[in-house]
Scaffold this motif. Structure first.
Motif, PDB file in Angstrom:
ATOM      1  N   ARG A 110       0.854  -1.188   0.000  1.00 44.06           N
ATOM      2  CA  ARG A 110       0.000   0.000   0.000  1.00 44.06           C
ATOM      3  C   ARG A 110       0.890   1.239   0.000  1.00 44.06           C
ATOM      4  NH1 ARG A 110      -0.395   2.620   4.835  1.00 44.06           N
ATOM      5  NH2 ARG A 110       0.225   1.454   6.672  1.00 44.06           N
ATOM      6  N   THR A 111       0.383   2.261  -0.637  1.00 46.64           N
ATOM      7  CA  THR A 111       1.124   3.514  -0.733  1.00 46.64           C
ATOM      8  C   THR A 111       0.882   4.327   0.527  1.00 46.64           C
ATOM      9  OG1 THR A 111       0.818   3.461  -3.118  1.00 46.64           O
ATOM     10  CG2 THR A 111       1.464   5.560  -2.160  1.00 46.64           C
ATOM     11  N   ASP A 112       1.974   4.787   1.137  1.00 43.94           N
ATOM     12  CA  ASP A 112       1.860   5.584   2.352  1.00 43.94           C
ATOM     13  C   ASP A 112       2.115   7.047   1.994  1.00 43.94           C
ATOM     14  OD1 ASP A 112       1.345   5.889   5.060  1.00 43.94           O
ATOM     15  OD2 ASP A 112       3.418   5.553   5.660  1.00 43.94           O
ATOM     16  N   ASP A 113       3.226   7.607   2.365  1.00 44.38           N
ATOM     17  CA  ASP A 113       3.529   9.008   2.074  1.00 44.38           C
ATOM     18  C   ASP A 113       3.904   9.167   0.598  1.00 44.38           C
ATOM     19  OD1 ASP A 113       3.119   9.730   4.709  1.00 44.38           O
ATOM     20  OD2 ASP A 113       5.216   9.406   5.260  1.00 44.38           O
ATOM     21  N   VAL A 114       3.425  10.266  -0.003  1.00 44.45           N
ATOM     22  CA  VAL A 114       3.687  10.531  -1.421  1.00 44.45           C
ATOM     23  C   VAL A 114       4.129  11.981  -1.586  1.00 44.45           C
ATOM     24  CG1 VAL A 114       2.720  10.537  -3.751  1.00 44.45           C
ATOM     25  CG2 VAL A 114       1.864   8.902  -2.067  1.00 44.45           C
ATOM     26  N   GLU A 115       5.189  12.189  -2.362  1.00 47.86           N
ATOM     27  CA  GLU A 115       5.651  13.536  -2.690  1.00 47.86           C
ATOM     28  C   GLU A 115       5.784  13.676  -4.199  1.00 47.86           C
ATOM     29  OE1 GLU A 115       9.436  14.208  -0.784  1.00 47.86           O
ATOM     30  OE2 GLU A 115       8.469  15.328   0.809  1.00 47.86           O
ATOM     31  N   ARG A 116       5.382  14.841  -4.697  1.00 48.72           N
ATOM     32  CA  ARG A 116       5.632  15.190  -6.094  1.00 48.72           C
ATOM     33  C   ARG A 116       6.791  16.178  -6.075  1.00 48.72           C
ATOM     34  NH1 ARG A 116       0.605  16.533  -8.670  1.00 48.72           N
ATOM     35  NH2 ARG A 116       0.491  18.208  -7.142  1.00 48.72           N
ATOM     36  N   ILE A 117       7.831  15.896  -6.845  1.00 49.35           N
ATOM     37  CA  ILE A 117       9.016  16.748  -6.891  1.00 49.35           C
ATOM     38  C   ILE A 117       9.155  17.303  -8.301  1.00 49.35           C
ATOM     39  CG2 ILE A 117      11.520  16.851  -6.611  1.00 49.35           C
ATOM     40  CD1 ILE A 117      11.184  14.453  -4.635  1.00 49.35           C
ATOM     41  N   THR A 118       9.211  18.627  -8.389  1.00 48.72           N
ATOM     42  CA  THR A 118       9.393  19.283  -9.676  1.00 48.72           C
ATOM     43  C   THR A 118      10.730  20.006  -9.638  1.00 48.72           C
ATOM     44  OG1 THR A 118       7.010  19.623  -9.810  1.00 48.72           O
ATOM     45  CG2 THR A 118       8.384  20.902 -11.329  1.00 48.72           C
ATOM     46  N   GLN A 119      11.580  19.662 -10.605  1.00 49.75           N
ATOM     47  CA  GLN A 119      12.899  20.283 -10.673  1.00 49.75           C
ATOM     48  C   GLN A 119      13.283  20.425 -12.138  1.00 49.75           C
ATOM     49  OE1 GLN A 119      15.793  18.503  -8.092  1.00 49.75           O
ATOM     50  NE2 GLN A 119      17.479  19.678  -8.924  1.00 49.75           N
ATOM     51  N   GLU A 120      13.596  21.649 -12.538  1.00 49.43           N
ATOM     52  CA  GLU A 120      13.966  21.947 -13.925  1.00 49.43           C
ATOM     53  C   GLU A 120      12.926  21.415 -14.905  1.00 49.43           C
ATOM     54  OE1 GLU A 120      17.981  20.665 -14.633  1.00 49.43           O
ATOM     55  OE2 GLU A 120      18.749  21.790 -12.922  1.00 49.43           O
ATOM     56  N   GLY A 121      11.657  21.550 -14.560  1.00 49.73           N
ATOM     57  CA  GLY A 121      10.572  21.144 -15.436  1.00 49.73           C
ATOM     58  C   GLY A 121      10.243  19.653 -15.409  1.00 49.73           C
ATOM     59  N   ALA A 122      11.081  18.850 -14.782  1.00 48.17           N
ATOM     60  CA  ALA A 122      10.839  17.408 -14.700  1.00 48.17           C
ATOM     61  C   ALA A 122      10.089  17.092 -13.402  1.00 48.17           C
ATOM     62  CB  ALA A 122      12.155  16.640 -14.747  1.00 48.17           C
ATOM     63  N   VAL A 123       9.087  16.228 -13.522  1.00 47.86           N
ATOM     64  CA  VAL A 123       8.291  15.840 -12.362  1.00 47.86           C
ATOM     65  C   VAL A 123       8.601  14.386 -12.018  1.00 47.86           C
ATOM     66  CG1 VAL A 123       5.956  15.541 -11.444  1.00 47.86           C
ATOM     67  CG2 VAL A 123       6.458  17.443 -12.992  1.00 47.86           C
ATOM     68  N   SER A 124       8.834  14.143 -10.741  1.00 48.66           N
ATOM     69  CA  SER A 124       9.016  12.774 -10.254  1.00 48.66           C
ATOM     70  C   SER A 124       8.176  12.605  -8.992  1.00 48.66           C
ATOM     71  CB  SER A 124      10.490  12.469  -9.988  1.00 48.66           C
ATOM     72  OG  SER A 124      11.033  13.364  -9.052  1.00 48.66           O
ATOM     73  N   TYR A 125       7.994  11.355  -8.615  1.00 45.69           N
ATOM     74  CA  TYR A 125       7.166  11.021  -7.454  1.00 45.69           C
ATOM     75  C   TYR A 125       7.955  10.095  -6.544  1.00 45.69           C
ATOM     76  CZ  TYR A 125       3.552  12.931 -10.396  1.00 45.69           C
ATOM     77  OH  TYR A 125       2.817  13.780 -11.182  1.00 45.69           O
ATOM     78  N   VAL A 126       7.964  10.402  -5.260  1.00 42.69           N
ATOM     79  CA  VAL A 126       8.621   9.557  -4.265  1.00 42.69           C
ATOM     80  C   VAL A 126       7.536   9.022  -3.353  1.00 42.69           C
ATOM     81  CG1 VAL A 126      10.276   9.483  -2.361  1.00 42.69           C
ATOM     82  CG2 VAL A 126      10.766  10.861  -4.395  1.00 42.69           C
ATOM     83  N   VAL A 127       7.497   7.698  -3.216  1.00 41.67           N
ATOM     84  CA  VAL A 127       6.446   7.062  -2.416  1.00 41.67           C
ATOM     85  C   VAL A 127       7.065   6.133  -1.384  1.00 41.67           C
ATOM     86  CG1 VAL A 127       4.722   7.197  -4.242  1.00 41.67           C
ATOM     87  CG2 VAL A 127       6.151   5.186  -4.075  1.00 41.67           C
ATOM     88  N   GLU A 128       6.411   6.060  -0.242  1.00 39.50           N
ATOM     89  CA  GLU A 128       6.757   5.056   0.763  1.00 39.50           C
ATOM     90  C   GLU A 128       5.719   3.956   0.649  1.00 39.50           C
ATOM     91  OE1 GLU A 128       7.229   6.747   4.666  1.00 39.50           O
ATOM     92  OE2 GLU A 128       8.647   8.243   3.923  1.00 39.50           O
ATOM     93  N   LEU A 129       6.197   2.713   0.633  1.00 39.21           N
ATOM     94  CA  LEU A 129       5.324   1.565   0.407  1.00 39.21           C
ATOM     95  C   LEU A 129       5.417   0.606   1.578  1.00 39.21           C
ATOM     96  CD1 LEU A 129       6.577   1.286  -3.218  1.00 39.21           C
ATOM     97  CD2 LEU A 129       4.242   1.884  -2.589  1.00 39.21           C
ATOM     98  N   LYS A 130       4.252   0.111   2.008  1.00 37.23           N
ATOM     99  CA  LYS A 130       4.195  -0.778   3.168  1.00 37.23           C
ATOM    100  C   LYS A 130       3.353  -2.012   2.846  1.00 37.23           C
ATOM    101  CE  LYS A 130       4.724   2.889   6.543  1.00 37.23           C
ATOM    102  NZ  LYS A 130       4.225   3.499   7.765  1.00 37.23           N
TER     103      LYS A 130
END
Length: 156
Positions: free
Chosen positions: A113-133
């Motif tokens: 299951r997905t826990d904490d989620v962050e959207r990171i935007t840097q130099e126009g590129a978007v990425s997602y960091v998720v904690e999974l349990k």
């Protein structure tokens, strides 16, 4: 296997503590009056309803931590001295993840299951960091690009 996971967690924790200590030592808290006018103007224009605003300076970059909305979502934004946004980390809901990222999570981490989620935007590129349990399994932290490509993963 438990020993390897325990060692990995210990090393990860030690690295996190060292990083946090280093960051804290090198981050200088700033009063709003100490923030350059172009930086403050860019921030106020982009986030006029920001709450609980805290400014810090790291090297030549200005970092602002704040919350927005009724759910008090956390944000961190870095600016250069001219007010150019360099990086934006934003806490989001798992339901806000792109379908491609959700599909990649389900394929790479079935049953988690997905826990904490962050959207990171840097130099126009978007990425997602998720904690999974997953009950009885190691916790994971994973980064994906917007198309669902796994960029990095580590036991959390």
């Amino acid at each position: 296997m438990k020993t390897i996971i325990s060692i990995t967690r210990t090393v990860t924790m030690a690295a996190a503590v060292a990083t946090l200590s280093f960051s804290t030592v090198n981050a200088q808290k700033l009063a709003p009056a100490q923030v350059p006018a172009p930086v403050m103007a860019a921030f106020n224009q982009a986030f006029p309803k920001a709450m609980d605003v805290e400014w810090k300076m790291r090297g030549t970059q200005y970092k602002v931590e704040f919350e927005t909305g009724l759910l008090f979502r956390d944000h961190e934004v870095w600016y250069d001295a001219n007010g150019k946004e360099l990086r934006h980390e934003e806490e989001i809901s798992a339901s806000d993840l792109p379908e491609a990222v959700v599909n990649a999570i389900n394929a790479e981490f079935p049953g988690y299951r997905t826990d904490d989620v962050e959207r990171i935007t840097q130099e126009g590129a978007v990425s997602y960091v998720v904690e999974l349990k997953k009950l009885g399994q190691p916790e994971w932290k994973a980064a994906f690009d917007a198309s669902g490509k796994l960029l990095e993963k580590a036991v959390d």
